[in-house]
Write a protein that holds these residues in place. Structure first.
Motif, mmCIF file in Angstrom:
data_model
loop_
_atom_site.group_PDB
_atom_site.id
_atom_site.type_symbol
_atom_site.label_atom_id
_atom_site.label_comp_id
_atom_site.label_asym_id
_atom_site.label_seq_id
_atom_site.Cartn_x
_atom_site.Cartn_y
_atom_site.Cartn_z
ATOM 1 N N ILE A 1 -8.092 13.429 -4.773
ATOM 2 C CA ILE A 1 -7.067 13.110 -5.767
ATOM 3 C C ILE A 1 -6.838 11.603 -5.815
ATOM 4 C CG2 ILE A 1 -4.643 13.426 -6.402
ATOM 5 C CD1 ILE A 1 -4.749 16.149 -5.017
ATOM 6 N N PHE A 2 -6.728 10.977 -4.631
ATOM 7 C CA PHE A 2 -6.517 9.534 -4.584
ATOM 8 C C PHE A 2 -7.694 8.792 -5.215
ATOM 9 C CE2 PHE A 2 -6.881 5.422 -2.342
ATOM 10 C CZ PHE A 2 -5.661 4.874 -2.689
ATOM 11 N N GLN A 3 -8.893 9.221 -4.929
ATOM 12 C CA GLN A 3 -10.058 8.553 -5.500
ATOM 13 C C GLN A 3 -10.109 8.718 -7.014
ATOM 14 O OE1 GLN A 3 -13.862 8.809 -3.717
ATOM 15 N NE2 GLN A 3 -13.106 8.892 -1.609
ATOM 16 N N ASP A 4 -9.763 9.901 -7.508
ATOM 17 C CA ASP A 4 -9.763 10.110 -8.961
ATOM 18 C C ASP A 4 -8.744 9.209 -9.656
ATOM 19 O OD1 ASP A 4 -11.737 11.978 -8.745
ATOM 20 O OD2 ASP A 4 -10.420 13.726 -8.927
ATOM 21 N N ARG A 5 -7.637 8.927 -8.979
ATOM 22 C CA ARG A 5 -6.593 8.092 -9.576
ATOM 23 C C ARG A 5 -6.875 6.601 -9.450
ATOM 24 N NH1 ARG A 5 -1.525 9.582 -10.528
ATOM 25 N NH2 ARG A 5 -1.600 7.597 -11.646
ATOM 26 N N THR A 6 -7.794 6.209 -8.546
ATOM 27 C CA THR A 6 -7.961 4.785 -8.261
ATOM 28 C C THR A 6 -9.375 4.261 -8.470
ATOM 29 O OG1 THR A 6 -8.331 5.286 -5.897
ATOM 30 C CG2 THR A 6 -6.072 4.777 -6.588
ATOM 31 N N ALA B 1 -1.909 3.337 14.877
ATOM 32 C CA ALA B 1 -1.743 4.763 14.577
ATOM 33 C C ALA B 1 -1.353 4.981 13.121
ATOM 34 C CB ALA B 1 -0.684 5.364 15.509
ATOM 35 N N ALA B 2 -0.474 4.114 12.611
ATOM 36 C CA ALA B 2 -0.068 4.228 11.203
ATOM 37 C C ALA B 2 -1.252 3.972 10.274
ATOM 38 C CB ALA B 2 1.062 3.247 10.908
ATOM 39 N N ILE B 3 -2.042 2.945 10.595
ATOM 40 C CA ILE B 3 -3.216 2.655 9.766
ATOM 41 C C ILE B 3 -4.190 3.822 9.789
ATOM 42 C CG2 ILE B 3 -5.249 1.168 9.580
ATOM 43 C CD1 ILE B 3 -3.548 -1.140 10.611
ATOM 44 N N LYS B 4 -4.415 4.389 10.972
ATOM 45 C CA LYS B 4 -5.337 5.513 11.090
ATOM 46 C C LYS B 4 -4.858 6.718 10.287
ATOM 47 C CE LYS B 4 -7.468 8.610 14.502
ATOM 48 N NZ LYS B 4 -7.533 8.963 15.956
ATOM 49 N N ASP B 5 -3.558 6.995 10.355
ATOM 50 C CA ASP B 5 -3.006 8.138 9.627
ATOM 51 C C ASP B 5 -3.168 7.962 8.109
ATOM 52 O OD1 ASP B 5 -2.259 9.492 11.903
ATOM 53 O OD2 ASP B 5 -0.224 8.676 11.933
ATOM 54 N N VAL B 6 -2.812 6.782 7.615
ATOM 55 C CA VAL B 6 -2.879 6.557 6.170
ATOM 56 C C VAL B 6 -4.323 6.535 5.692
ATOM 57 C CG1 VAL B 6 -2.376 4.926 4.317
ATOM 58 C CG2 VAL B 6 -0.679 5.349 6.100
ATOM 59 N N ARG B 7 -5.171 5.830 6.415
ATOM 60 C CA ARG B 7 -6.579 5.784 5.999
ATOM 61 C C ARG B 7 -7.189 7.182 6.005
ATOM 62 N NH1 ARG B 7 -9.039 1.857 9.372
ATOM 63 N NH2 ARG B 7 -9.176 0.267 7.760
ATOM 64 N N CYS C 1 0.830 -1.212 0.000
ATOM 65 C CA CYS C 1 0.000 0.000 0.000
ATOM 66 C C CYS C 1 0.860 1.256 0.000
ATOM 67 C CB CYS C 1 -0.924 0.002 1.222
ATOM 68 S SG CYS C 1 -2.142 -1.329 1.226
ATOM 69 N N GLY C 2 1.934 1.237 0.794
ATOM 70 C CA GLY C 2 2.783 2.424 0.858
ATOM 71 C C GLY C 2 3.404 2.775 -0.478
ATOM 72 N N THR C 3 3.975 1.794 -1.162
ATOM 73 C CA THR C 3 4.610 2.079 -2.452
ATOM 74 C C THR C 3 3.579 2.379 -3.531
ATOM 75 O OG1 THR C 3 4.693 -0.316 -2.895
ATOM 76 C CG2 THR C 3 6.660 0.702 -1.967
ATOM 77 N N ASN C 4 2.416 1.735 -3.461
ATOM 78 C CA ASN C 4 1.372 2.020 -4.439
ATOM 79 C C ASN C 4 0.914 3.468 -4.340
ATOM 80 O OD1 ASN C 4 -0.563 1.708 -6.415
ATOM 81 N ND2 ASN C 4 -1.938 0.454 -5.196
ATOM 82 N N ILE C 5 0.713 3.933 -3.114
ATOM 83 C CA ILE C 5 0.274 5.316 -2.921
ATOM 84 C C ILE C 5 1.387 6.288 -3.306
ATOM 85 C CG2 ILE C 5 -0.590 6.963 -1.218
ATOM 86 C CD1 ILE C 5 -1.761 4.562 0.309
ATOM 87 N N VAL C 6 2.656 5.896 -3.053
ATOM 88 C CA VAL C 6 3.778 6.741 -3.483
ATOM 89 C C VAL C 6 3.779 6.890 -5.005
ATOM 90 C CG1 VAL C 6 6.291 6.772 -3.739
ATOM 91 C CG2 VAL C 6 5.286 6.327 -1.512
ATOM 92 N N ASP C 7 3.575 5.791 -5.715
ATOM 93 C CA ASP C 7 3.565 5.838 -7.177
ATOM 94 C C ASP C 7 2.475 6.771 -7.700
ATOM 95 O OD1 ASP C 7 5.637 4.065 -7.262
ATOM 96 O OD2 ASP C 7 4.372 2.292 -7.568
ATOM 97 N N ILE C 8 1.399 6.899 -6.954
ATOM 98 C CA ILE C 8 0.312 7.785 -7.365
ATOM 99 C C ILE C 8 0.615 9.236 -6.992
ATOM 100 C CG2 ILE C 8 -2.155 8.247 -7.015
ATOM 101 C CD1 ILE C 8 -2.539 5.276 -6.582
ATOM 102 N N GLY C 9 1.588 9.436 -6.076
ATOM 103 C CA GLY C 9 2.032 10.795 -5.804
ATOM 104 C C GLY C 9 1.974 11.227 -4.362
ATOM 105 N N ALA D 1 -0.535 2.806 -11.410
ATOM 106 C CA ALA D 1 -1.464 2.607 -10.295
ATOM 107 C C ALA D 1 -1.935 1.160 -10.228
ATOM 108 C CB ALA D 1 -2.662 3.549 -10.446
ATOM 109 N N ILE D 2 -2.220 0.564 -11.384
ATOM 110 C CA ILE D 2 -2.699 -0.820 -11.420
ATOM 111 C C ILE D 2 -1.611 -1.788 -10.972
ATOM 112 C CG2 ILE D 2 -3.507 -2.656 -12.949
ATOM 113 C CD1 ILE D 2 -4.862 -0.445 -14.621
ATOM 114 N N LEU D 3 -0.395 -1.585 -11.461
ATOM 115 C CA LEU D 3 0.713 -2.473 -11.078
ATOM 116 C C LEU D 3 0.927 -2.480 -9.571
ATOM 117 C CD1 LEU D 3 3.512 -1.969 -13.763
ATOM 118 C CD2 LEU D 3 2.575 -4.135 -12.978
#
Length: 432
Positions: free
Chosen positions: A236-241, A222-228, A156-164, A418-420
């Protein structure tokens, strides 16, 4: 303002002569400079355009290639090439003893090597009719669920990084590093662990390990809460995914999908529930599922699975029973080192087991485990010797990768990345 931009305007005054492909025809002087003719951008034929993404592109997270035919930024057609990281796992293990195969399993999905260790040993033990001790089962469940959390954090971390969105990776990475400290204290390694053995484990828990696990787990919610909080309702994330890389449950099953990618389509298939092992049927946890089978659902399902893994670990950590960590069978388990040094029988037993290895009866078996990426299966054929006659691996991401062509066609170039990331393709597991 003109409709055309001349390339000549961007060529330095002292630039060397440049040639087009037709300059090298037999009837054309190769020293002629065609830029004097006023070549413009619309004169260059770029439709369709062909591009390579990989095998050395950083966003592929592995050595494979997507060859795309573009119309503008739309992917009209795509081809996927794999095999750049082929290591010959299934062939080389034929000349290794069964326990010597374990380090090679670490190199499959190297983001969660312990789950590979357990899956392989579980298959060999089933072939030999071995029931490992209750303490071993509890420890294996705990380390597998820790690795599931760590694997999902990387995915999840790298996927979100790839999206920006870089910050999310650091939230997950900090918590993941605490979990890695716990595994390092147990196994002595942080990536390739080789901790399990056929019939048990390499060694027992170090003193204070359970308390260290509890302390490390406090960092995860705490990490899950922050990212979610940053991505779940982020426009922006929703538009990309949202709606990107969609697939139905029926199509995903027909392609052989398993794991979080399949569950993101709404299918609640999880081997821990449908074919329980190691007492998973006695634990209280849920199977998160999505609805649309798109990149968004694959990320959110994995985040939800981390919370379920936390529930499993908390239930198991205080229920680790006392007792041995290896079965009491001289044909499988090495004798204690102090006995090897003081007893001739133990020395002979040690020598024969090291030289000849464990020897399953002739036969064949298929056994699978629910790893972070899905169903990791081992089909093993034994001829009765100390070496596997044949091992065939069923890697979960191989089947999702087979679908990549159909997921990216019709989308945008940026959607490929994003798909990869959402498929979590691990090249070591893909190519074996």
């Amino acid at each position: 303002m003109t409709d055309k931009i001349s390339i000549q305007e961007f060529v330095p005054k002292e630039a060397p002569p440049r040639y087009s492909s037709r300059d090298f025809d037999s009837d054309v002087d190769p020293k002629r400079d065609d830029f004097d003719e006023g070549l413009t951008l619309p004169d260059i034929n770029t439709t369709p355009m062909f591009i390579n993404i990989g095998p050395t592109h950083p966003a592929t997270h592995g050595t494979f290639r997507v060859y795309a035919q573009l119309e503008g930024e739309t992917v009209e057609k795509a081809g996927v090439d794999v095999g750049y990281l082929h290591r010959g796992f299934e062939k080389i293990v034929e000349v290794k003893q069964y326990n010597q195969v374990i380090p090679y399993t670490d190199r499959l999905n190297y983001c969660s090597g312990l789950t590979n260790n357990v899956a392989y040993c579980k298959a060999v033990e089933r072939m030999m009719g071995i029931e490992v001790p209750p303490r071993t089962i509890a420890i294996r469940v705990i380390i597998m669920e820790i690795q599931r959390i760590m694997d999902h954090m990387i995915c999840c971390g790298t996927n979100i990084v790839d999206i920006g969105a870089l910050t999310n990776f650091w939230y997950f990475y900090n918590a993941r590093d605490k979990l890695n400290d716990v595994l390092e204290a147990l196994t002595g390694a942080r990536l390739t662990y080789s901790y399990t053995r056929v019939g048990g484990l390499a060694w027992d828990l170090p003193e204070g390990w359970r308390e260290d696990v509890k302390a490390a787990l406090k960092e995860v919610p705490a990490a899950i809460k922050d990212v979610r909080g940053l991505v779940a309702k982020n426009r922006i994330f929703q538009d990309r995914t949202r709606g990107v890389g969609m697939i139905s449950a029926e199509d995903a099953i027909s392609f052989g999908w398993t794991g979080p990618c399949l569950r993101a389509t709404g299918a609640d298939l999880d081997l821990r529930k449908v074919r329980p092992y190691y007492g998973y049927d006695q634990l209280d946890f849920d199977i998160p599922v999505g609805a649309n089978g798109d990149v968004y659902d694959r990320v959110i399902v994995r985040i939800a699975e981390m919370e379920e893994s936390l529930k499993i670990i908390h239930q198991m950590i205080d229920r680790v029973p006392d007792g041995p960590i290896n079965i009491d069978d001289k044909k499988v388990t090495l004798p204690p080192k102090d006995k090897v040094h003081t007893s001739m029988e133990a020395l002979i037993n040690h020598f024969k087991l090291v030289i000849e290895g464990v020897q399953p009866p002739p036969g064949r078996i298929y056994d699978a485990t629910e790893t972070p990426n899905g169903e990791l299966g081992f089909y093993i054929i034994s001829d009765g010797s100390g070496h596997p006659y044949r091992i065939k691996v069923r890697p979960p991401c191989f089947y999702t990768m087979n679908t990549l062509k159909f997921l990216v066609e019709g989308g945008m170039v940026a959607d490929i990345v994003a798909i990869l990331g959402g498929l979590n393709v691990i090249a070591g597991e893909l190519d074996r």
